[in-house]
Design a protein around this motif. Structure first.
Motif, PDB file in Angstrom:
ATOM      1  N   TYR A   1       0.900  -1.058   0.065  1.00  0.00           N
ATOM      2  CA  TYR A   1      -0.095  -0.097   0.172  1.00  0.00           C
ATOM      3  C   TYR A   1       0.916   1.262   0.045  1.00  0.00           C
ATOM      4  O   TYR A   1       0.220   2.239  -0.402  1.00  0.00           O
ATOM      5  N   THR A   2       2.169   1.186   0.314  1.00  0.00           N
ATOM      6  CA  THR A   2       2.884   2.259   0.110  1.00  0.00           C
ATOM      7  C   THR A   2       3.228   2.306  -1.310  1.00  0.00           C
ATOM      8  O   THR A   2       3.194   3.574  -1.958  1.00  0.00           O
ATOM      9  N   ARG A   3       3.341   1.436  -2.103  1.00  0.00           N
ATOM     10  CA  ARG A   3       3.674   1.324  -3.462  1.00  0.00           C
ATOM     11  C   ARG A   3       2.116   1.994  -4.119  1.00  0.00           C
ATOM     12  O   ARG A   3       2.252   2.994  -5.181  1.00  0.00           O
ATOM     13  N   LEU A   4       1.198   1.322  -3.698  1.00  0.00           N
ATOM     14  CA  LEU A   4      -0.138   1.898  -4.469  1.00  0.00           C
ATOM     15  C   LEU A   4      -0.482   3.380  -4.085  1.00  0.00           C
ATOM     16  O   LEU A   4      -0.923   4.147  -5.001  1.00  0.00           O
ATOM     17  N   GLY A   5      -0.182   3.563  -2.929  1.00  0.00           N
ATOM     18  CA  GLY A   5      -0.278   4.822  -2.503  1.00  0.00           C
ATOM     19  C   GLY A   5       0.384   6.093  -3.413  1.00  0.00           C
ATOM     20  O   GLY A   5       0.024   7.108  -3.685  1.00  0.00           O
TER      21      GLY A   5
ATOM     22  N   ARG B   1      11.302   4.503   0.969  1.00  0.00           N
ATOM     23  CA  ARG B   1      12.845   4.186   1.051  1.00  0.00           C
ATOM     24  C   ARG B   1      13.083   3.269   1.995  1.00  0.00           C
ATOM     25  O   ARG B   1      14.092   2.467   2.018  1.00  0.00           O
ATOM     26  N   ARG B   2      12.468   3.366   3.366  1.00  0.00           N
ATOM     27  CA  ARG B   2      12.787   2.445   4.425  1.00  0.00           C
ATOM     28  C   ARG B   2      12.621   0.814   4.011  1.00  0.00           C
ATOM     29  O   ARG B   2      13.601   0.216   4.228  1.00  0.00           O
ATOM     30  N   GLU B   3      11.409   0.685   3.295  1.00  0.00           N
ATOM     31  CA  GLU B   3      11.383  -0.894   3.015  1.00  0.00           C
ATOM     32  C   GLU B   3      12.243  -1.265   1.702  1.00  0.00           C
ATOM     33  O   GLU B   3      12.506  -2.426   1.820  1.00  0.00           O
ATOM     34  N   ARG B   4      12.387  -0.377   0.953  1.00  0.00           N
ATOM     35  CA  ARG B   4      13.040  -0.548  -0.076  1.00  0.00           C
ATOM     36  C   ARG B   4      14.771  -1.013   0.227  1.00  0.00           C
ATOM     37  O   ARG B   4      15.353  -2.057   0.069  1.00  0.00           O
ATOM     38  N   LYS B   5      15.218  -0.535   1.396  1.00  0.00           N
ATOM     39  CA  LYS B   5      16.570  -0.620   2.009  1.00  0.00           C
ATOM     40  C   LYS B   5      16.213  -1.878   2.923  1.00  0.00           C
ATOM     41  O   LYS B   5      17.306  -2.776   2.717  1.00  0.00           O
ATOM     42  N   ARG B   6      15.204  -2.109   3.557  1.00  0.00           N
ATOM     43  CA  ARG B   6      15.162  -3.481   4.409  1.00  0.00           C
ATOM     44  C   ARG B   6      14.988  -4.594   3.194  1.00  0.00           C
ATOM     45  O   ARG B   6      15.637  -5.667   3.751  1.00  0.00           O
ATOM     46  N   ARG B   7      14.418  -4.422   2.344  1.00  0.00           N
ATOM     47  CA  ARG B   7      14.110  -5.585   1.311  1.00  0.00           C
ATOM     48  C   ARG B   7      15.552  -5.835   0.609  1.00  0.00           C
ATOM     49  O   ARG B   7      15.792  -6.910   0.249  1.00  0.00           O
ATOM     50  N   SER B   8      16.380  -4.779   0.464  1.00  0.00           N
ATOM     51  CA  SER B   8      17.823  -4.750  -0.203  1.00  0.00           C
ATOM     52  C   SER B   8      18.702  -5.752   0.762  1.00  0.00           C
ATOM     53  O   SER B   8      19.449  -6.760   0.496  1.00  0.00           O
ATOM     54  N   VAL B   9      18.529  -5.378   2.197  1.00  0.00           N
ATOM     55  CA  VAL B   9      19.542  -6.019   2.930  1.00  0.00           C
ATOM     56  C   VAL B   9      18.852  -7.561   3.212  1.00  0.00           C
ATOM     57  O   VAL B   9      19.799  -8.460   3.252  1.00  0.00           O
ATOM     58  N   GLN B  10      17.569  -7.774   3.260  1.00  0.00           N
ATOM     59  CA  GLN B  10      16.914  -9.008   3.309  1.00  0.00           C
ATOM     60  C   GLN B  10      17.342  -9.756   2.098  1.00  0.00           C
ATOM     61  O   GLN B  10      17.762 -11.276   2.196  1.00  0.00           O
ATOM     62  N   ALA B  11      17.422  -9.504   0.832  1.00  0.00           N
ATOM     63  CA  ALA B  11      17.742 -10.008  -0.304  1.00  0.00           C
ATOM     64  C   ALA B  11      19.279 -10.402  -0.224  1.00  0.00           C
ATOM     65  O   ALA B  11      19.768 -11.676  -0.679  1.00  0.00           O
TER      66      ALA B  11
END
Length: 250
Positions: free
Chosen positions: A168-172, A209-219
Motif C-alpha cells: 500500500y506504500t507502492r499503491l499510495g 525508501r525504508r522498505e526498499r532498504k530493508r528488502r535490499s538487506v534481506q535479499a
C-alpha cells in the motif's frame, strides 16, 4: 465549294449572334461589364468560403472548450478520489497493528478504490494517463492477493504487516503521482499532500525508501545464506565421494 459555303454560313451565324452584335455595338466597353461580373462572382464565392471557414473555426473552438470543461470536471473527481486513497494508504504504510485477543490486528482497514462514482468523460484524458488510472484498481487487486498469501504467524505477524505496508506504500505513491499529473494537465493548484512532514506524500516516500532498504538487506542476507548452503552441500558431496573412493580401495 460546299465546304467554303458551309464555313461562310458559320461565320455569318456567328456575326449575327445577339452577343456578337452586342459586342460590336458596344465596342470595348463590354469587357468592363464582363470583368465586373467576374469580380462580383469571385467576391461572392470568397465570401461563402470565408463564412464556411469562420464557421468551422467557431465550431472547433466550441468543441475544444467543451472538451476542456469535461476534462476539468473528471480531473476534479479523480484528483480528490486518488488523494483520499493515498491518505489511507499512508495510514496503512505505518500500521504495525495492535494487540487484540492475544494476537495482532491491523489498526487501519485497507482503502477502497472505486471509479463507479466518477461521471466525467474519460475520453477527454490523454490515452496513457487514462490507461494508468484504469490500471490502478487492477494493481490493487494483485496487492490484496499478495497480502492474503503472506504468512499470518505470531507472535508479531511481521510478514503479514510488512506485506501490507509495502504493497500500500507502492499503491499510495502511484495514486499521488497520477493525481499530480492530472493537476498538471488541467492547471490545478499543487497538492497539499506534501505540505508537512506527516503529510501523506512524505510519509509514503519515507516508508518506501525504508522498505526498499530493508528488502535490499534481506535479499543480500538470503543470497549469502543460499551461497553458504550450496558450499556446505558441495562439501558433503565431496566428503561422500572421498568415503566411497576409500571403501573401493579397501
Amino acid at each position: 465549294m460546299g465546304s467554303l459555303n458551309s464555313s461562310a454560313s458559320v461565320v455569318a451565324d456567328a456575326i449575327t449572334h445577339p452577343v456578337t452584335v452586342q459586342v460590336i455595338n458596344q465596342g470595348p466597353g463590354i469587357w468592363g461589364n464582363v470583368a465586373t461580373g467576374l469580380i462580383t462572382a469571385g467576391a461572392a464565392i470568397g465570401a461563402v468560403m470565408l463564412t464556411h471557414k469562420f464557421t468551422l473555426r467557431r465550431e472547433k473552438s466550441a468543441s475544444e472548450e467543451k472538451q476542456q470543461r469535461e476534462r476539468y470536471f473528471i480531473a476534479t473527481e479523480l484528483v480528490f478520489l486518488l488523494e483520499q486513497f493515498a491518505e489511507v494508504c499512508a495510514s496503512v504504510a505505518r500500521d504495525n497493528g495492535f494487540e487484540h485477543e492475544h494476537a495482532f490486528a491491523p489498526s487501519h482497514p485497507l482503502p477502497e478504490l472505486d471509479y463507479a462514482a466518477v461521471t466525467g468523460d474519460w475520453r477527454t484524458l490523454p490515452v496513457r494517463l487514462m490507461y494508468q488510472l484504469r490500471e490502478l484498481p487492477v494493481l490493487k487487486s494483485e496487492s490484496d492477493r499478495t497480502i492474503d498469501a503472506a504468512d499470518f504467524i505470531g507472535p508479531e505477524y511481521d510478514e503479514f504487516f510488512e506485506a501490507r505496508q509495502y504493497e500500500y506504500t507502492r499503491l499510495g505513491l502511484k495514486a499521488v503521482i497520477l493525481a499530480r499529473r492530472l493537476r498538471k494537465l488541467t492547471g490545478f493548484p499543487d497538492s497539499r499532500l506534501n505540505a508537512t512532514p506527516w503529510s501523506a506524500q512524505r510519509v509514503l516516500w519515507e516508508e518506501w525508501r525504508r522498505e526498499r532498504k530493508r528488502r535490499s538487506v534481506q535479499a543480500l542476507l538470503h543470497a549469502r545464506a543460499l551461497a553458504t548452503f550450496e558450499v556446505k552441500n558441495d562439501m558433503r558431496r565431496k566428503a561422500a565421494g572421498d568415503a566411497s573412493d576409500s571403501g573401493e580401495k579397501v
